[in-house]
Design an enzyme around this catalytic site. Structure first.
Site, PDB file in Angstrom:
ATOM      1  N   ASN A 169      37.198  65.680  37.586  1.00 13.16           N
ATOM      2  CA  ASN A 169      37.988  66.583  36.738  1.00 13.16           C
ATOM      3  C   ASN A 169      38.887  67.520  37.546  1.00 13.16           C
ATOM      4  O   ASN A 169      39.980  67.861  37.126  1.00 13.16           O
ATOM      5  CB  ASN A 169      37.070  67.371  35.799  1.00 13.16           C
ATOM      6  CG  ASN A 169      36.006  68.143  36.521  1.00 13.16           C
ATOM      7  OD1 ASN A 169      35.629  67.819  37.650  1.00 13.16           O
ATOM      8  ND2 ASN A 169      35.493  69.183  35.891  1.00 13.16           N
ATOM      9  N   GLU A 267      26.144  71.867  41.195  1.00 11.80           N
ATOM     10  CA  GLU A 267      27.000  72.453  40.165  1.00 11.80           C
ATOM     11  C   GLU A 267      27.098  71.427  39.057  1.00 11.80           C
ATOM     12  O   GLU A 267      27.774  70.413  39.211  1.00 11.80           O
ATOM     13  CB  GLU A 267      28.357  72.763  40.809  1.00 11.80           C
ATOM     14  CG  GLU A 267      29.040  73.934  40.179  1.00 11.80           C
ATOM     15  CD  GLU A 267      29.869  73.501  39.009  1.00 11.80           C
ATOM     16  OE1 GLU A 267      29.290  73.367  37.918  1.00 11.80           O
ATOM     17  OE2 GLU A 267      31.068  73.311  39.196  1.00 11.80           O
ATOM     18  N   CYS A 301      33.801  72.145  33.928  1.00 14.38           N
ATOM     19  CA  CYS A 301      32.388  72.529  33.853  1.00 14.38           C
ATOM     20  C   CYS A 301      32.248  73.894  33.198  1.00 14.38           C
ATOM     21  O   CYS A 301      31.299  74.143  32.467  1.00 14.38           O
ATOM     22  CB  CYS A 301      31.772  72.521  35.239  1.00 14.38           C
ATOM     23  SG  CYS A 301      32.733  73.454  36.425  1.00 14.38           S
ATOM     24  N   GLU A 478      29.179  78.590  45.068  1.00 15.00           N
ATOM     25  CA  GLU A 478      30.359  78.223  45.840  1.00 15.00           C
ATOM     26  C   GLU A 478      31.356  79.371  45.726  1.00 15.00           C
ATOM     27  O   GLU A 478      31.166  80.308  44.980  1.00 15.00           O
ATOM     28  CB  GLU A 478      30.953  76.930  45.287  1.00 15.00           C
ATOM     29  CG  GLU A 478      29.919  75.809  45.329  1.00 15.00           C
ATOM     30  CD  GLU A 478      30.529  74.452  45.130  1.00 15.00           C
ATOM     31  OE1 GLU A 478      31.028  73.887  46.109  1.00 15.00           O
ATOM     32  OE2 GLU A 478      30.523  73.984  43.992  1.00 15.00           O
TER      33      GLU A 478
HETATM   34  P1  NAD Z   1      28.678  61.801  37.745  1.00 12.00           P
HETATM   35  O1  NAD Z   1      27.765  62.940  37.913  1.00 12.00           O
HETATM   36  O2  NAD Z   1      28.087  60.443  37.602  1.00 12.00           O
HETATM   37  O3  NAD Z   1      29.748  61.728  38.952  1.00 12.00           O
HETATM   38  C1  NAD Z   1      30.114  62.832  39.747  1.00 12.00           C
HETATM   39  C2  NAD Z   1      30.198  62.391  41.202  1.00 12.00           C
HETATM   40  O4  NAD Z   1      28.920  61.918  41.627  1.00 12.00           O
HETATM   41  C3  NAD Z   1      31.165  61.230  41.478  1.00 12.00           C
HETATM   42  O5  NAD Z   1      31.745  61.395  42.764  1.00 12.00           O
HETATM   43  C4  NAD Z   1      30.252  60.029  41.503  1.00 12.00           C
HETATM   44  O6  NAD Z   1      30.778  58.951  42.256  1.00 12.00           O
HETATM   45  C5  NAD Z   1      29.037  60.615  42.181  1.00 12.00           C
HETATM   46  N1  NAD Z   1      27.791  59.906  41.932  1.00 12.00           N
HETATM   47  C6  NAD Z   1      27.442  59.183  40.836  1.00 12.00           C
HETATM   48  N2  NAD Z   1      26.193  58.704  40.979  1.00 12.00           N
HETATM   49  C7  NAD Z   1      25.738  59.120  42.175  1.00 12.00           C
HETATM   50  C8  NAD Z   1      24.519  58.979  42.866  1.00 12.00           C
HETATM   51  N3  NAD Z   1      23.507  58.279  42.343  1.00 12.00           N
HETATM   52  N4  NAD Z   1      24.375  59.570  44.064  1.00 12.00           N
HETATM   53  C9  NAD Z   1      25.376  60.292  44.587  1.00 12.00           C
HETATM   54  N5  NAD Z   1      26.565  60.453  43.994  1.00 12.00           N
HETATM   55  C10 NAD Z   1      26.747  59.887  42.785  1.00 12.00           C
HETATM   56  O7  NAD Z   1      29.574  62.129  36.522  1.00 12.00           O
HETATM   57  P2  NAD Z   1      30.368  61.104  35.590  1.00 12.00           P
HETATM   58  O8  NAD Z   1      29.487  59.986  35.134  1.00 12.00           O
HETATM   59  O9  NAD Z   1      31.615  60.745  36.264  1.00 12.00           O
HETATM   60  O10 NAD Z   1      30.624  62.029  34.355  1.00 12.00           O
HETATM   61  C11 NAD Z   1      29.593  62.164  33.394  1.00 12.00           C
HETATM   62  C12 NAD Z   1      29.442  63.549  32.943  1.00 12.00           C
HETATM   63  O11 NAD Z   1      29.263  64.442  34.056  1.00 12.00           O
HETATM   64  C13 NAD Z   1      30.643  64.136  32.238  1.00 12.00           C
HETATM   65  O12 NAD Z   1      30.685  63.716  30.918  1.00 12.00           O
HETATM   66  C14 NAD Z   1      30.371  65.594  32.383  1.00 12.00           C
HETATM   67  O13 NAD Z   1      29.481  66.038  31.407  1.00 12.00           O
HETATM   68  C15 NAD Z   1      29.728  65.710  33.718  1.00 12.00           C
HETATM   69  N6  NAD Z   1      30.651  66.160  34.768  1.00 12.00           N
HETATM   70  C16 NAD Z   1      30.579  67.446  35.124  1.00 12.00           C
HETATM   71  C17 NAD Z   1      31.421  67.924  36.094  1.00 12.00           C
HETATM   72  C18 NAD Z   1      31.376  69.342  36.514  1.00 12.00           C
HETATM   73  O14 NAD Z   1      32.380  69.894  36.914  1.00 12.00           O
HETATM   74  N7  NAD Z   1      30.213  69.953  36.510  1.00 12.00           N
HETATM   75  C19 NAD Z   1      32.359  67.094  36.681  1.00 12.00           C
HETATM   76  C20 NAD Z   1      32.386  65.743  36.328  1.00 12.00           C
HETATM   77  C21 NAD Z   1      31.508  65.298  35.351  1.00 12.00           C
END
Ligand code: NAD
Length: 497
Positions: A169, A267, A301, A478
């Site tokens: 995002n 976060e 977030c 952070e």
């Molecule tokens: P996610 O948590 O799966 O992905 C975030 C990051 O983590 C990406 O770089 C991804 O490649 C990495 N990742 C995924 N699985 C991992 C693992 N097992 N080990 C290490 N890294 C890993 O998020 P998403 O599926 O892309 O989005 C799903 C939901 O997450 C969204 O709907 C939202 O609710 C939330 N989200 C929150 C934020 C925030 O700013 N807090 C940002 C993105 C998504």
């Protein structure tokens, strides 16, 4: 001479991409392909079309990057004084500004956000490097008075190799928010951007190299979370992990970090309340509530995704919100409509699922509530600005992070009920408060369980104000000087003299 913004926008609109985008990992100071040779495509959410490819990294690439980062810890990087490190970080900030237009257009193509927001994110990334550049030689310890015959003091030492798992995002600003303080503290970096948005982290690492950072200090490995991300958080050579993303992945990251007792900042998003009291400046509060939920199409977030409002002003306030939301335009980020795309087809379906289920439960959908497309091309992944009213405290739409342009309205009759509603989810990232009563605002600020509270301006603050969550929003902070502490080990030295 850098290409002007309008020429870059024209190129991106005419060709669907930009020439010269990075398509390899950046490891040990060089762009290198995945060891397996595998590539993935990245899609423009504003069109739904692939526009660039990048290395699909796995555990072998992660190992190469961590090895480079470990070696760089003890090389010329360690020999720099903090002030010299600061000068390098200032240079990175200047290079971000010199390349701002290209970074912003790449960010818009990759993430779907409006160009105006991407330009703001790039400016924020430069400000982050400036802030931590200035902090390098001010991160000092204490001397502790033990009395005659003793000398005691503390020093901050770099934690070592830091891993940064970056969400889709805010790809550039999240990368800068973690990488700049880690470098300022004297650490080295391996970043893993989200597979939906890999480009600007690579571009940033390239600028770190161009600024003169030694090879291996700032590495970026691209690929999926399951392959590259999971390998990075489990690598025994990593000393600290900064993770931003979903709660489910955060739990997995915590488990991955546990065997090596790796330090962690999580976060994990939120369901942040905006408390609107009857005595507030209504016009300002309306503007802030709209900005708090519809900026970046709600994929923030810290989005103000719950309006918690005094019943006496509820009807009038919501009527204004609905009129404004209905008038908002959506469209490809490069055309700067009022709202850009959501980041992926899967995410669009997830948002739509929440609203469809709410409608089926009988929740009032006051406006929006449907997926839509770019009005010019008929393509892309967009969702209408949506407001759900009269929600019960235990409603799914109140309790879960939708992460889209969907505002949930909750009504209170007295201030105790307002606090109970505000604190009535598992999250605790941010809270907004709108009132002209100074004392009431600060009493409420004490009562809400959130990592940060915005009074009379949602998103007030900047890089110098610490940021992080409570409860299932995560832990650790952070931004600000707190981030430097995260990336440091405190050593106490006590001597008999
Ligand atoms: P996610 O948590 O799966 O992905 C975030 C990051 O983590 C990406 O770089 C991804 O490649 C990495 N990742 C995924 N699985 C991992 C693992 N097992 N080990 C290490 N890294 C890993 O998020 P998403 O599926 O892309 O989005 C799903 C939901 O997450 C969204 O709907 C939202 O609710 C939330 N989200 C929150 C934020 C925030 O700013 N807090 C940002 C993105 C998504």
């Amino acid at each position: 001479m850098a290409t002007p913004l309008n020429a870059l926008v024209h190129e991106a609109q005419a060709s669907g991409t930009l020439a010269g985008l990075p398509e390899r990992h950046l490891i040990n100071g060089a762009f290198v392909p995945a060891l397996s040779g595998a590539l993935m495509g990245t899609l423009d959410p504003g069109t739904g079309q692939a526009f660039a490819s990048f290395a699909a990294g796995d555990a072998a690439d992660v190992d190469a990057a961590v090895t480079a980062a470990q070696a760089a810890l003890t090389g010329p990087w360690r020999a720099l004084t903090p002030a010299q490190r600061g000068r390098l970080l200032y240079r990175v900030a200047a290079l971000i500004r010199a390349n701002a237009d290209r970074l912003a257009v790449a960010e818009t193509l990759d993430s779907g956000k409006r160009l105006a927001e991407a330009i703001g994110d790039v400016a924020g990334a430069a400000a982050t490097f400036d802030y931590y550049a200035g902090a390098c030689d001010k991160h000092q310890g204490d001397s502790i008075p033990l009395g005659d015959g003793y000398l005691a003091y503390t020093v901050h030492e770099p934690v070592g190799v830091t891993a940064h798992i970056i969400p889709w995002n805010y790809p550039l600003s999240s990368a800068a928010r973690g990488i700049a303080p880690a470098l300022a503290a004297g650490c080295t970096v391996v970043a893993k951007p989200a597979e939906q948005t890999p480009l600007t982290a690579l571009m940033l690492a390239r600028l770190c190299m161009d600024a003169g950072m030694p090879p291996g200090v700032c590495n970026v490995v691209t690929g999926t979370g399951a392959q590259a991300g999971a390998a990075l958080v489990r690598h025994p050579g990593v000393h600290h992990i900064s993770f931003t993303g979903s709660v489910a992945t955060g739990i997995d990251v915590m488990q991955g970090a546990a065997p090596h007792i790796t330090r962690l900042v999580l976060e994990l998003g939120g369901k942040s309340p905006v408390l609107v009291l009857a005595d507030c400046d209504i016009d300002k509060a309306v503007d802030n509530v709209l900005g708090g939920i519809f900026e970046n199409a709600g994929q923030i977030c810290s989005a103000g995704s719950r309006l918690v409002i005094d019943r006496r002003i509820h009807a009038d306030f919501v009527e204004r919100l609905v009129a404004r939301a209905r008038a908002m335009t959506v469209g490809h980020g490069l055309r700067n409509a009022d709202m850009g795309a959501v980041n992926s087809r899967a995410h669009l379906d997830k948002i739509a699922g929440y609203v469809d289920r709410a409608r089926a439960r009988g929740v009032a959908v006051l406006c929006g509530g449907r997926p839509t497309a770019d009005p010019v091309t008929g393509r892309g992944w967009f969702y209408e600005p949506t407001i759900l009213d009269g929600l019960a405290p235990d409603d799914e739409a109140v309790q879960q992070e939708i992460f889209g342009p969907v505002l949930c309205v909750q009504v209170f009759d007295d201030i105790d009920e307002a606090v109970a509603l505000a604190n009535g989810t598992d999250f605790g990232l941010v809270a907004g408060i709108f009132t002209r009563d100074f004392a009431a605002a600060h009493r409420l600020a004490r009562q809400v369980d959130a990592g940060q509270v915005y009074i009379n301006e949602y998103f007030a603050g900047g890089v110098s104000v610490p940021f992080g969550g409570n409860k299932r929003s995560g832990f650790g902070r952070e931004k600000g000087m707190e981030a430097l502490r995260s990336y440091s080990k405190l050593k106490s030295v006590a001597a008999r003299i």
